[in-house]
Design a protein around this motif. Structure first.
Motif, PDB file in Angstrom:
ATOM      1  N   THR A 210       0.703  -1.132   0.108  1.00  0.00           N
ATOM      2  CA  THR A 210      -0.061   0.120  -0.001  1.00  0.00           C
ATOM      3  C   THR A 210       0.999   1.298  -0.185  1.00  0.00           C
ATOM      4  O   THR A 210       2.203   1.189   0.397  1.00  0.00           O
ATOM      5  CB  THR A 210      -1.011   0.101   1.225  1.00  0.00           C
ATOM      6  N   TYR A 211       0.377   2.434  -0.279  1.00  0.00           N
ATOM      7  CA  TYR A 211       1.047   3.823  -0.300  1.00  0.00           C
ATOM      8  C   TYR A 211       1.635   3.992   1.145  1.00  0.00           C
ATOM      9  O   TYR A 211       2.837   4.451   1.339  1.00  0.00           O
ATOM     10  CB  TYR A 211       0.304   4.744  -0.794  1.00  0.00           C
ATOM     11  N   GLN A 212       0.977   3.716   2.231  1.00  0.00           N
ATOM     12  CA  GLN A 212       1.321   3.877   3.535  1.00  0.00           C
ATOM     13  C   GLN A 212       2.449   2.895   3.810  1.00  0.00           C
ATOM     14  O   GLN A 212       3.292   3.550   4.466  1.00  0.00           O
ATOM     15  CB  GLN A 212       0.190   3.675   4.482  1.00  0.00           C
ATOM     16  N   GLU A 213       2.527   1.741   3.294  1.00  0.00           N
ATOM     17  CA  GLU A 213       3.595   0.946   3.642  1.00  0.00           C
ATOM     18  C   GLU A 213       4.843   1.493   2.974  1.00  0.00           C
ATOM     19  O   GLU A 213       5.893   1.212   3.314  1.00  0.00           O
ATOM     20  CB  GLU A 213       3.280  -0.489   3.116  1.00  0.00           C
ATOM     21  N   LEU A 214       4.522   1.813   1.722  1.00  0.00           N
ATOM     22  CA  LEU A 214       5.764   2.474   1.092  1.00  0.00           C
ATOM     23  C   LEU A 214       6.334   3.696   1.860  1.00  0.00           C
ATOM     24  O   LEU A 214       7.516   3.594   2.110  1.00  0.00           O
ATOM     25  CB  LEU A 214       5.398   3.165  -0.233  1.00  0.00           C
ATOM     26  N   SER A 228      19.398   4.970  -0.110  1.00  0.00           N
ATOM     27  CA  SER A 228      19.138   4.360  -1.378  1.00  0.00           C
ATOM     28  C   SER A 228      18.315   3.460  -1.829  1.00  0.00           C
ATOM     29  O   SER A 228      17.624   3.594  -2.988  1.00  0.00           O
ATOM     30  CB  SER A 228      20.624   3.931  -1.873  1.00  0.00           C
ATOM     31  N   ILE A 229      18.009   2.751  -0.669  1.00  0.00           N
ATOM     32  CA  ILE A 229      16.970   1.697  -1.164  1.00  0.00           C
ATOM     33  C   ILE A 229      15.641   2.421  -1.022  1.00  0.00           C
ATOM     34  O   ILE A 229      14.663   1.957  -1.751  1.00  0.00           O
ATOM     35  CB  ILE A 229      16.896   0.484  -0.035  1.00  0.00           C
ATOM     36  N   GLY A 230      15.395   3.238  -0.147  1.00  0.00           N
ATOM     37  CA  GLY A 230      14.250   4.031  -0.172  1.00  0.00           C
ATOM     38  C   GLY A 230      13.966   4.708  -1.222  1.00  0.00           C
ATOM     39  O   GLY A 230      12.781   4.889  -1.790  1.00  0.00           O
ATOM     40  N   THR A 231      15.004   5.318  -1.818  1.00  0.00           N
ATOM     41  CA  THR A 231      14.773   6.202  -3.114  1.00  0.00           C
ATOM     42  C   THR A 231      14.197   5.192  -3.979  1.00  0.00           C
ATOM     43  O   THR A 231      13.632   5.406  -4.990  1.00  0.00           O
ATOM     44  CB  THR A 231      16.064   6.548  -3.486  1.00  0.00           C
ATOM     45  N   ALA A 232      15.024   4.173  -4.304  1.00  0.00           N
ATOM     46  CA  ALA A 232      14.579   3.066  -5.226  1.00  0.00           C
ATOM     47  C   ALA A 232      13.199   2.585  -5.072  1.00  0.00           C
ATOM     48  O   ALA A 232      12.171   2.301  -6.065  1.00  0.00           O
ATOM     49  CB  ALA A 232      15.408   1.553  -5.157  1.00  0.00           C
ATOM     50  N   ALA A 233      12.956   2.427  -3.902  1.00  0.00           N
ATOM     51  CA  ALA A 233      11.423   2.070  -3.613  1.00  0.00           C
ATOM     52  C   ALA A 233      10.333   3.030  -4.318  1.00  0.00           C
ATOM     53  O   ALA A 233       9.356   2.879  -4.794  1.00  0.00           O
ATOM     54  CB  ALA A 233      11.146   1.918  -2.190  1.00  0.00           C
ATOM     55  N   PHE A 355      10.601  -6.318  -2.198  1.00  0.00           N
ATOM     56  CA  PHE A 355      10.784  -5.095  -2.981  1.00  0.00           C
ATOM     57  C   PHE A 355      10.039  -5.101  -4.128  1.00  0.00           C
ATOM     58  O   PHE A 355       9.567  -3.939  -4.465  1.00  0.00           O
ATOM     59  CB  PHE A 355      12.299  -4.950  -3.205  1.00  0.00           C
ATOM     60  N   ALA A 356       9.825  -6.107  -4.622  1.00  0.00           N
ATOM     61  CA  ALA A 356       8.767  -6.022  -5.924  1.00  0.00           C
ATOM     62  C   ALA A 356       7.453  -5.633  -5.415  1.00  0.00           C
ATOM     63  O   ALA A 356       6.820  -5.401  -6.444  1.00  0.00           O
ATOM     64  CB  ALA A 356       9.009  -7.675  -6.555  1.00  0.00           C
ATOM     65  N   SER A 357       6.961  -5.743  -4.357  1.00  0.00           N
ATOM     66  CA  SER A 357       5.560  -5.235  -3.846  1.00  0.00           C
ATOM     67  C   SER A 357       5.472  -3.860  -3.955  1.00  0.00           C
ATOM     68  O   SER A 357       4.205  -3.534  -4.284  1.00  0.00           O
ATOM     69  CB  SER A 357       5.546  -5.716  -2.477  1.00  0.00           C
ATOM     70  N   PHE A 358       6.455  -3.306  -4.207  1.00  0.00           N
ATOM     71  CA  PHE A 358       6.246  -1.742  -4.367  1.00  0.00           C
ATOM     72  C   PHE A 358       5.811  -1.546  -5.966  1.00  0.00           C
ATOM     73  O   PHE A 358       4.878  -0.504  -6.195  1.00  0.00           O
ATOM     74  CB  PHE A 358       7.332  -1.108  -3.817  1.00  0.00           C
ATOM     75  N   ARG A 359       6.361  -2.265  -6.654  1.00  0.00           N
ATOM     76  CA  ARG A 359       6.123  -1.887  -8.186  1.00  0.00           C
ATOM     77  C   ARG A 359       4.713  -2.652  -8.373  1.00  0.00           C
ATOM     78  O   ARG A 359       3.961  -1.827  -9.125  1.00  0.00           O
ATOM     79  CB  ARG A 359       6.978  -2.755  -8.902  1.00  0.00           C
ATOM     80  N   HIS A 360       4.283  -3.609  -7.753  1.00  0.00           N
ATOM     81  CA  HIS A 360       3.122  -4.018  -7.684  1.00  0.00           C
ATOM     82  C   HIS A 360       2.064  -3.173  -7.331  1.00  0.00           C
ATOM     83  O   HIS A 360       1.007  -2.953  -7.668  1.00  0.00           O
ATOM     84  CB  HIS A 360       2.890  -5.527  -7.110  1.00  0.00           C
TER      85      HIS A 360
END
Length: 418
Positions: A210-214, A228-233, A355-360
């Motif tokens: 979800t957006y809140q989880e992001l 850097s991982i947060g920026t990638a997310a 990490f793929a959950s954010f693209r989904h």
């Protein structure tokens, strides 16, 4: 008769002193960096003898190391027209050689499982002539390798399902057959027995964040020196770029280049597509940023970076003092996945997220935003009708319109950069 093809990792060099060509086997740099113990070797001056030495000694040793022993049961010299030969033909093709190491390993696991499967008469499946492998034979093979007998802690025999592994093996064989047929149409039968098998996908569906989880994930990354991982997310959510492409293909020059300072180039090597995303809303007279939080983070990175990958680890190599990519030399991102899992736990998020959950999650948001097919295709760079009903021309106006609609669907206004 076709000339004999040079084996993998074999090179030739002109020796002026001997006034003749010499042949050498050399372990690739990515394998040497991962600790491959196989030695480089001079193969001599005679071509066929050099090729024989590479195929019977050097390559079997290298493949044994690369596949963790899965290739040890495959004969070093394969008989033309057999399944073993078909796999070798595929391995020698540029369409295999150009794959990333993760995909190669997935294929090799499948080839080993199939080729080394023992038939009722004791023969290996890999020894079968290609013309004898019918669709019915492929179906029986799938059924046979879909389960495996093991012992539990008490020594009792149990049957474990490995349907996902078996399905991947069938897909690998289907691909190898198609490539080998194009390379050797006089030897490989046109009908591919591994095609149209009706494979049931039993793999777990990637959960959508979800957006809140992001936002929670990005905040946890910033708090634990993993910005850097947060920026990638944020990138994979907003621009629908795949994890591998973000960490291995997204370079500084893709973001606000001199030739297009108000846009970002999002590349999708998997589909061969590129999408220019506008960073400011072209429908507004004033410069209204479409991605203020993400742009602030990337602007800060770009101000201290001349070139190279945009996102690297948040610390430098102690010996070289240089930025360290998240991916290994062979393209492995397992360390990144491990770090992301730690951040998920520290943020108190669902354990099934990856990490793929954010693209989904970004794609789900697109679907919930009343976006048209044109706008979704323009953003995601999908080209298959299996994903979208139709494919039409992309425009930056469509990309911007989709971005506005997605932002409007968010019930919580928050700035992840704060």
């Amino acid at each position: 008769m076709k000339p004999r093809q040079r084996p993998r990792y074999v090179t030739k060099k002109w020796l002026s002193g001997a006034r003749k060509w010499a042949f050498y086997f050399g372990v690739p740099s990515w394998a040497r960096a991962k600790g491959c113990p196989v030695e480089n070797r001079a193969l001599g001056f005679e071509r066929d003898a050099a090729y024989d030495l590479a195929e019977t000694v050097c390559l079997p040793q290298f493949d044994s190391w690369r596949t963790e022993g899965m290739s040890d049961m495959v004969p070093a010299r394969t008989i033309e027209g057999t399944f073993d030969w078909l796999i070798k033909t595929y391995r020698d093709d540029k369409r295999y050689l150009n794959l990333d190491e993760g995909t190669k390993k997935l294929h090799e696991n499948g080839f080993g499982l199939v080729a080394n499967h023992s038939l009722k008469d004791g023969r290996r499946f890999g020894s079968l002539r290609l013309e004898s492998i019918t669709p019915r034979a492929a179906d029986r093979l799938l059924e046979a390798i879909s389960t495996v007998k093991e012992e539990d802690e008490d020594g009792n025999e149990v049957i474990r399902s490995r349907q996902t592994t078996a399905n991947h093996a069938m897909k690998s064989c289907r691909r190898a057959w198609n490539v080998a047929y194009r390379a050797e149409p006089d030897i490989v039968p046109k009908e591919n027995p591994f095609a149209k098998m009706g494979l049931n996908d039993v793999s777990k569906e990637t959960p959508a964040a979800t957006y809140q989880e992001l936002l929670d994930f990005v905040a946890a990354c910033d708090a634990n020196n993993r910005s850097s991982i947060g920026t990638a997310a944020l990138m994979t959510w907003e621009w629908l770029q795949r994890e591998r492409h973000i960490f291995m293909d997204f370079v500084v020059d893709h973001y606000r280049p001199k030739s297009n300072p108000d846009a970002v180039l999002v590349v999708h090597p998997k589909t061969g597509k590129q999408v220019w995303w506008p960073l400011y809303d072209p429908e507004q007279r004033e410069r209204v940023p479409l991605f203020p939080a993400l742009m602030a983070r990337l602007d800060a990175i770009r101000s201290n970076r001349i070139g190279g990958l945009m996102l690297v680890r948040d610390w430098k190599d102690e010996k070289k003092g240089a930025p360290v990519p998240w991916a290994s030399d062979s393209g492995d991102l397992s360390y990144l996945s491990h770090q992301a899992k730690k951040i998920f736990a520290k943020a108190g998020l669902r354990p099934e997220l990856t990490f793929a959950s954010f693209r989904h999650g970004g794609l789900t948001e697109a679907g919930d935003s009343d976006m048209t097919d044109r706008e979704i295709i323009a953003q995601s760079a999908h080209s298959s009708p299996k994903v979208l009903n139709r494919y039409v021309k992309k425009t930056m106006k469509q990309v911007a319109s989709g971005a506005r609609k997605r932002t409007a669907t968010r019930t919580k206004e928050a700035d992840p950069s704060e």
